[in-house]
Scaffold this motif. Structure first.
Motif, PDB file in Angstrom:
ATOM      1  N   LEU A 142       0.818  -1.200   0.000  1.00  0.00           N
ATOM      2  CA  LEU A 142       0.000   0.000   0.000  1.00  0.00           C
ATOM      3  C   LEU A 142       0.859   1.261   0.000  1.00  0.00           C
ATOM      4  N   VAL A 143       1.998   1.182   0.679  1.00  0.00           N
ATOM      5  CA  VAL A 143       2.932   2.312   0.679  1.00  0.00           C
ATOM      6  C   VAL A 143       3.417   2.586  -0.743  1.00  0.00           C
ATOM      7  N   GLU A 144       3.676   1.541  -1.487  1.00  0.00           N
ATOM      8  CA  GLU A 144       4.209   1.657  -2.846  1.00  0.00           C
ATOM      9  C   GLU A 144       3.135   1.849  -3.914  1.00  0.00           C
ATOM     10  N   MET A 145       1.870   1.692  -3.571  1.00  0.00           N
ATOM     11  CA  MET A 145       0.805   1.742  -4.565  1.00  0.00           C
ATOM     12  C   MET A 145       0.802   3.013  -5.419  1.00  0.00           C
ATOM     13  N   PRO A 146       0.923   4.218  -4.838  1.00  0.00           N
ATOM     14  CA  PRO A 146       0.939   5.424  -5.675  1.00  0.00           C
ATOM     15  C   PRO A 146       2.066   5.394  -6.711  1.00  0.00           C
TER      16      PRO A 146
END
Length: 208
Positions: A142-146
């Motif tokens: 989720l941290v890397e999603m953007p």
């Protein structure tokens, strides 16, 4: 008559003295007021500078935020209103509702470049610049999603490019496949993924 004359002179003298006192007091009060309000204004300017500095520092602290551009058709105070709006607009069948800040936004596309959205805008929509961050999430995916969603191709919407392998979010591949059956447009696929995962994970933050 002489007594009245002396009285008149005395009254005139008292009036003059009284006038001088009032004048001096007025000037004195004016300078006090001027000093007070100048001090208040200076204090307010200082406070404003501190607030602005604090805001800038907070904004800079989130280095995980990515800039995107959405094609926006409307904003509503309830999900029901947004859903009804979509239901009465057949051309928005690939659009999605994105919720944040207590409001519900109807978007039809999300791009990484403003030009991409400007080319799509019609009389009922406009370009909305947004930020998307997973910095507050505990899940590495989720941290890397953007960052993953900023890729230029859907085939690059993967979590395998980093030094350390990261397991994708729940049903990531199947969700991409499902959306792709409705539209192969990357701007629509990106939008649908943002809509779905922000609804499921409150740690994903969208801002203006």
């Amino acid at each position: 008559m002489k007594f009245e004359s002396r009285n008149n002179k005395k009254m005139l003298l008292l009036s003059m003295v009284h006038g001088v006192i009032i004048g001096v007091a007025g000037v004195f009060l004016f300078f006090i007021a001027l000093h007070f309000f100048d001090g208040q204004a200076e204090k307010q300017v200082t406070n404003d500078k501190k607030t602005a500095s604090k805001t800038t520092t907070t904004a800079k602290a989130d280095d995980k935020a990515y800039t995107f551009y959405a094609q926006q058709y409307g904003v509503f105070s309830s999900e029901q209103s947004a859903t009804e709006f979509l239901g009465t607009n057949p051309k928005l069948y690939t659009s999605a509702i994105v919720s944040f800040g207590g409001q519900y936004f109807v978007w039809s596309a999300v791009g990484t470049k403003e030009k991409e959205i400007k080319e799509r805008v019609d009389k009922d929509s406009f370009v909305k610049k947004i930020s998307f961050s997973g910095a507050k999430c505990e899940s590495p995916a989720l941290v890397e999603m953007p960052k993953v969603l900023s890729a230029s191709k859907v085939s690059k919407f993967t979590f395998e490019g980093g030094k350390k392998k990261i397991d994708p979010p729940s049903k990531w591949a199947s969700n991409i496949e499902a959306v792709s059956k409705v539209s192969d447009d990357i701007l629509v696929i990106r939008l649908q993924l943002i809509s779905h995962y922000t609804a499921q994970n409150k740690c994903l933050k969208i801002g203006f």
